[in-house]
Write an enzyme that holds these catalytic residues in place. Structure first.
Site, short mmCIF file in Angstrom:
data_model
loop_
_atom_site.label_atom_id
_atom_site.label_comp_id
_atom_site.label_asym_id
_atom_site.label_seq_id
_atom_site.Cartn_x
_atom_site.Cartn_y
_atom_site.Cartn_z
N CYS A 3 0.99 -1.14 0.33
CA CYS A 3 0.20 -0.01 -0.16
C CYS A 3 1.08 0.89 0.08
O CYS A 3 1.16 1.85 1.00
CB CYS A 3 -1.08 -0.09 1.28
SG CYS A 3 -1.29 1.46 1.60
N HIS A 45 -4.10 0.80 7.83
CA HIS A 45 -5.36 0.68 6.32
C HIS A 45 -6.64 0.63 7.03
O HIS A 45 -7.17 -0.62 6.53
CB HIS A 45 -4.00 -0.19 6.43
CG HIS A 45 -4.47 -0.28 4.69
ND1 HIS A 45 -3.49 0.29 3.96
CD2 HIS A 45 -5.58 -1.59 4.24
CE1 HIS A 45 -4.70 -0.68 2.75
NE2 HIS A 45 -5.16 -1.25 3.16
N HIS A 98 -8.10 8.32 2.75
CA HIS A 98 -7.58 9.56 2.63
C HIS A 98 -8.60 10.92 2.36
O HIS A 98 -9.51 10.91 1.56
CB HIS A 98 -6.32 9.94 1.73
CG HIS A 98 -6.59 9.25 0.62
ND1 HIS A 98 -6.70 7.94 -0.04
CD2 HIS A 98 -6.96 10.18 -0.51
CE1 HIS A 98 -6.91 8.40 -1.43
NE2 HIS A 98 -6.68 9.18 -1.57
P1 5GP Z 1 -7.42 10.29 -4.90
O1 5GP Z 1 -7.00 10.19 -6.11
O2 5GP Z 1 -7.14 8.42 -4.29
O3 5GP Z 1 -7.95 10.42 -4.09
O4 5GP Z 1 -6.14 10.65 -4.32
C1 5GP Z 1 -4.62 10.16 -4.32
C2 5GP Z 1 -3.80 11.43 -4.13
O5 5GP Z 1 -1.97 10.77 -3.75
C3 5GP Z 1 -3.79 12.02 -5.89
O6 5GP Z 1 -3.84 13.06 -4.91
C4 5GP Z 1 -2.30 12.06 -5.89
O7 5GP Z 1 -1.46 13.61 -6.35
C5 5GP Z 1 -1.60 11.34 -4.12
N1 5GP Z 1 -0.46 11.23 -4.87
C6 5GP Z 1 0.34 9.82 -5.57
N2 5GP Z 1 0.85 9.08 -5.26
C7 5GP Z 1 1.67 10.05 -4.05
C8 5GP Z 1 2.82 9.47 -3.96
O8 5GP Z 1 4.19 8.84 -4.23
N3 5GP Z 1 3.28 11.00 -2.46
C9 5GP Z 1 2.78 12.27 -2.70
N4 5GP Z 1 2.72 13.20 -2.04
N5 5GP Z 1 1.03 11.79 -2.94
C10 5GP Z 1 0.97 11.18 -3.57
ZN ZN Z 2 -2.92 1.22 4.04
#
Ligand code: 5GP
Ligand code: ZN
Length: 112
Positions: A3, A45, A98
């Site tokens: 994850c 998690h 998140h």
């Molecule tokens: P979701 O699209 O699942 O709501 O949000 C996931 C978020 O995680 C996205 O805004 C993406 O930019 C961020 N994200 C993905 N991989 C990484 C990473 O390796 N580091 C950081 N700081 N943010 C990440």
């Molecule tokens: Zn996790």
């Protein structure tokens, strides 16, 4: 567990931390959608909002209780948005619950 966000919590993947306590971790989004874009996660998690239960909702309540402090520390004095993307239709791309804390400009509504 494979994850991404558990690895960020463990420090196995670097991130820019903005807040941490025993229950939650907050860091800057790698691809910010606003001048301020912070990702806030429980250390436990929980896969998505669809997996919140009576047993784990205390961590989510704690997370929300810290949002004003995190927003204030980031200078979000004129309001902000808290977003949770859940599942495929919700646009969730990382399978660890998140909350996006977005601000620093006027945000459009409704989202796309
Ligand atoms: P979701 O699209 O699942 O709501 O949000 C996931 C978020 O995680 C996205 O805004 C993406 O930019 C961020 N994200 C993905 N991989 C990484 C990473 O390796 N580091 C950081 N700081 N943010 C990440
Ligand atoms: Zn996790």
């Amino acid at each position: 567990m494979d994850c991404l966000f558990c690895k960020i919590i463990a420090g196995e993947i670097p991130s820019t931390k903005v807040y941490e306590d025993d229950v939650i971790f907050a860091f800057l989004d790698i691809d910010p959608k606003a001048p301020e874009h912070i990702v806030i996660i429980p250390k436990a998690h929980i896969p998505s909002a669809d997996a919140v239960t009576a047993d784990n909702c205390g961590d989510i309540g704690h997370l929300f209780s810290k949002i004003p402090e995190i927003a204030g520390a980031r200078g979000l004095t004129n309001g902000y948005r808290v977003v949770n993307n859940c599942g495929e239709d919700g646009g969730q791309t990382v399978g660890h619950i998140h909350f996006h804390l977005l601000g620093g400009r006027q945000l459009a509504w409704p989202p796309g």
